[in-house]
Write a protein that holds these residues in place. Structure first.
Motif, PDB file in Angstrom:
ATOM      1  N   SER A  82      -7.341   2.710   0.526  1.00 48.15           N
ATOM      2  CA  SER A  82      -6.613   4.077   0.765  1.00 48.15           C
ATOM      3  C   SER A  82      -7.176   5.087   1.844  1.00 48.15           C
ATOM      4  N   TYR A  83      -6.203   5.776   2.295  1.00 46.45           N
ATOM      5  CA  TYR A  83      -6.619   6.707   3.294  1.00 46.45           C
ATOM      6  C   TYR A  83      -5.537   7.825   3.399  1.00 46.45           C
ATOM      7  N   LYS A  84      -5.956   9.104   3.845  1.00 46.72           N
ATOM      8  CA  LYS A  84      -5.067  10.022   4.374  1.00 46.72           C
ATOM      9  C   LYS A  84      -5.537  10.800   5.544  1.00 46.72           C
ATOM     10  N   GLY A 121       0.817  -1.164   0.067  1.00 48.05           N
ATOM     11  CA  GLY A 121      -0.023  -0.145   0.158  1.00 48.05           C
ATOM     12  C   GLY A 121       0.717   1.303   0.085  1.00 48.05           C
ATOM     13  N   ARG A 128      -0.577   8.579   5.182  1.00 47.04           N
ATOM     14  CA  ARG A 128      -1.341   8.264   4.114  1.00 47.04           C
ATOM     15  C   ARG A 128      -1.174   6.809   3.423  1.00 47.04           C
ATOM     16  N   SER A 129      -2.066   6.288   2.733  1.00 47.30           N
ATOM     17  CA  SER A 129      -1.635   4.940   1.933  1.00 47.30           C
ATOM     18  C   SER A 129      -2.477   4.879   0.805  1.00 47.30           C
ATOM     19  N   ASP A 130      -2.000   4.001  -0.143  1.00 45.40           N
ATOM     20  CA  ASP A 130      -2.775   3.577  -1.357  1.00 45.40           C
ATOM     21  C   ASP A 130      -3.451   2.574  -0.727  1.00 45.40           C
ATOM     22  N   ASN A 131      -4.177   1.996  -1.823  1.00 45.29           N
ATOM     23  CA  ASN A 131      -4.893   0.647  -1.502  1.00 45.29           C
ATOM     24  C   ASN A 131      -3.915  -0.437  -1.340  1.00 45.29           C
ATOM     25  N   TYR A 132      -4.106  -1.344  -0.298  1.00 48.11           N
ATOM     26  CA  TYR A 132      -3.153  -2.471  -0.153  1.00 48.11           C
ATOM     27  C   TYR A 132      -3.581  -3.533  -0.971  1.00 48.11           C
ATOM     28  N   ALA A 171       2.465   2.818   2.323  1.00 41.05           N
ATOM     29  CA  ALA A 171       1.921   3.520   3.552  1.00 41.05           C
ATOM     30  C   ALA A 171       3.313   4.400   4.046  1.00 41.05           C
TER      31      ALA A 171
END
Length: 740
Positions: free
Chosen positions: A243-245, A182, A208-212, A184
């Motif tokens: 994903s998230y921030k 991801g 933050r992270s992209d999709n895992y 992260a």
């Protein structure tokens, strides 16, 4: 705890504790002495926590986590229901989310979201957690109330002051981490400046992270047509909408004078987005502010703590990057915006009173005033979602007033008891509602029925805890008792009103893919719990320990689900919340052992936790999201500043499923995790390899995978049924923290 005692009383107390008599010589000598201050032995409180995590226990976990709930993963009786990457829902003995009492720095925070995307633990970053205490079966009434499960008590970092004559104290730390799966990444900073009487501290973190990615393909790779960012490929192993921030800031101003401490704590969260692979919607904004004023005073008779707090949340949902955003035949209907605003004010006063060296009395009162508005703006070019604003909950009110008293007594060196009673009064109401339009079969009839109903409800609940501890000797003790706990429905359980398919689909706080409608006339849940624990250990408690804790809970008026009309198998359905009776039972087994020390190699410690819970309704169905039999076993090696852990996570298949929800089965699995750390005075380095063998598995409490493509409607070309949310594949992480 300190008590002012005259010498004659002191002599009698000391002599009685040592020999059961009061020699005259002590009394004669005491009469010639001035008043003195005696320090009494501290209570070992009842009940003992299932898990108590301090800085040392959390150090390695905090390095690469942004989800505070994940800190509790190895507490006996705890499991986590999947949500967003920083919004897991804690589950204690099969009871989740609102059924547990969760306090953050003494504040009772409430999820302001129809999908519970912002649960209480998401409002404090792991880097700012000072300690956590978890109570599972038997909860003191001073920590319970408006819950039928356990209690999680989280405290942020305590204020630090300079020592006398030390001058100005300045400390700080700076940390960063990276996780390969991801991609992260994040940074964290903290600083303190203080003298002997004043302290200012700051703690901030952003990540933050992209999709895992899962360990292998688990669904067809597809192009998510007409998403917010345009057509893009989502691989078969990619867990879309994960994903998230996030960004969190907290400050603490503290002043002390003698035995009095004044604190002002302020927190701010900005979460621009967080995807949810098990929800029809995603979080597109969450902003929250918390203000917390606390006074703590130490007196001759005990301790007084008063608190005044306010929390405001502004929350938004819509379809994010991986879900179909442009609807309609012409692809000109832009998503489905959902807006939420919550305001939470609270006051609490509690006093711990030392009645005697062997008696403690705790009394207190709490007042909470909660307001919620949940509305969905009209959408251009859509006949179904215009021309009005959809009022999901209008001016929702939930006010709670509690008062409690509990008495703890150390009868002898072997027997300790606790008895507590708590009264809760919960008053709820909501204003008139409307749909997007007045079409009778769409929204009009439902809104008319709801607006004509008596929506004002008041529940008078009470909680009772009676338990005792028997210490046989230095190697074993037993603790057990009974608790009656009550919880009133949430605003969403009581006041969501539309039976329109789309409206129901957007109300789902348990991540199962189904649609829900509430019931104004729901009754409060009442749980009766019996629990016993046996604690065996070596005399010093440093070589080995073993704890076994079976429990049984009967819940009257458990808030469950029933088919709104007719349910069909192998698909998502439309459900209504209902009361029915349920029971849960199980056990927790935990222990550790010093495995020995080898010169030049280091020391070894083995640890293990095994948990089992079974939950079902009295009419034969299984409760939803019950964690199957699971174990977490580890061997820890220490040598100097190095600490290395080899951990195995074992989970049995989940086959006892909620039929009404068409819950999906998950297979058993085993995961190997490796981690090591080096800690010096000025820095700490953490390196780890999670799921080292890259095993594919489905999360037993992960819910239904609806993370991509069409998610607004159920079935019939909408969200696909039959896919579970997989866990993360192999991931390497590294973290560095500098201390100065």
């Amino acid at each position: 705890m300190q008590y002012p005692v005259r010498p004659s009383a002191m002599a009698l107390a000391v002599a009685a504790l040592i020999s059961g008599t009061a020699p005259a010589a002590y009394a004669d000598e005491a009469q010639q002495m001035p008043t003195v201050l005696v320090t009494a032995s501290k209570f070992v409180p009842v009940p003992v926590t299932a898990g108590s995590l301090g800085a040392e226990q959390m150090a390695g976990k905090r390095s690469a986590l942004n989800d505070t709930a994940q800190l509790l993963s190895d507490v006996p009786g705890m499991s986590l229901a999947g949500g967003g990457a920083v919004s897991s829902l804690p589950v204690i003995h099969g009871l989740a989310d609102d059924r547990n009492r969760i306090k953050i720095d003494g504040m009772d925070l409430i999820s302001a979201c129809a999908n519970h995307m912002n649960p209480p633990l998401s409002y404090i970053d792991p880097a700012n957690v000072g300690n956590i205490k978890v109570y599972t079966s038997l909860i003191p009434v001073s920590l319970g109330g408006d819950s039928i499960g356990g209690a999680i008590v989280v405290a942020s970092q305590n204020p630090r002051f300079a020592k006398p004559g030390e001058g100005l104290l300045t400390t700080g730390e700076l940390g960063t981490f990276y996780r390969s799966n991801g991609h992260a990444r994040g940074v964290q900073a903290a600083a303190t400046i203080a003298n002997e009487n004043f302290s200012f501290s700051y703690n901030g973190a952003t990540a933050r992270s992209d999709n895992y990615e899962a360990a292998r393909d688990f669904k067809p790779g597809v192009t998510a047509v007409a998403t917010k960012i345009g057509d893009h490929w989502i691989g078969g192993d990619e867990v879309a909408s994960s994903s998230y921030k996030t960004e969190n800031h907290a400050v603490n101003l503290a002043m002390r004078s003698g035995q009095h401490l004044f604190e002002f704590k302020a927190g701010f969260q900005d979460m621009p987005y967080q995807g949810f692979p098990n929800q029809h919607m995603d979080m597109t904004k969450n902003r929250s502010t918390q203000l917390n004023f606390v006074y703590t005073g130490q007196f001759d008779w005990g301790t007084l703590v008063t608190r005044l707090y306010q929390e405001k949340t502004r929350h938004q949902m819509d379809f994010s990057n991986d879900k179909l955003f442009w609807y309609g035949a012409a692809r000109n209907v832009a998503g489905m915006p959902m807006e939420t605003k919550g305001k939470n004010n609270g006051v609490s006063v509690k006093a711990d009173i030392a009645l005697s060296p062997i008696d403690q009395l705790r009394v207190g009162g709490e007042l909470q005033r909660y307001r919620l508005d949940d509305w969905w703006p009209p959408v251009a070019n859509s006949m179904m979602m215009s021309p009005n604003t959809f009022m999901n909950i209008n001016n929702g009110k939930r006010d709670r007033f509690d008062a409690y008293a509990e008495w703890e007594r150390e009868w002898t060196s072997k027997w300790t008891s606790l008895l507590g009673l708590r009264a809760d009064r919960v008053s709820m109401n909501a204003g008139n509602v409307q749909g997007y339009n007045t079409m009778p079969m769409g929204y009009g009839n439902d809104a008319a029925r709801f607006n004509a109903a008596d929506r004002k409800k008041t529940d008078n609940n009470y909680n009772l805890t009676a338990l005792a501890r028997y210490t046989v000797n230095a190697n074993q003790s037993f603790e057990g008792g009974y608790a009656r706990k009550a919880r009133s429905p949430s605003l969403y359980e009581r006041y969501t009103w539309s039976t329109n398919g789309m409206g129901m689909t957007m109300n789902n706080w348990i991540n199962d893919g189904n649609g829900y409608v509430g019931d104004i006339n729901l009754k409060p849940e009442v749980a009766h719990t019996l629990s016993l624990s046996m604690d065996l250990h070596d005399g010093a408690g440093k070589q080995w320990d073993l704890k076994v804790a079976p429990y049984f809970t009967r819940v009257n008026n458990y808030i469950d689900a029933a088919c709104l009309t007719k349910c069909s198998p192998n698909r998502f359905n439309y459900l209504k919340v209902v009361n029915r009776d349920a029971k849960l039972y199980g056990f927790d087994l935990s222990g550790s052992a010093n495995l020995g020390k080898i010169d030049g190699v280091g020391s070894f410690t083995g640890k293990g936790v095994v948990s089992y819970v079974r939950g079902k309704t009295t009419d034969g169905d299984n409760l939803y999201n019950i964690m199957p039999l699971n174990a977490r076993l580890s061997v820890e090696h220490r040598m100097g500043n190095w600490t290395t852990t080899v951990e195995e996570v074992l989970v049995r298949s989940k086959s006892k499923l909620s039929q009404v929800r068409n819950e999906m089965e998950t297979g058993g699995y085993g995961l190997l995790n490796l981690r090591t750390s080096y800690e010096a005075k000025a820095y700490r380095i953490d390196i780890g390899l999670d799921n080292a063998l890259n095993k594919f598995y489905s999360q037993p409490l992960g819910g239904a995978y609806i993370g991509q493509g069409v998610t607004m409607s159920l079935n019939g070309g909408g969200a696909p049924y039959g896919i579970t949310v997989p866990g993360m594949g192999r991931s390497v992480y590294a973290a560095l923290k500098l201390k100065f």
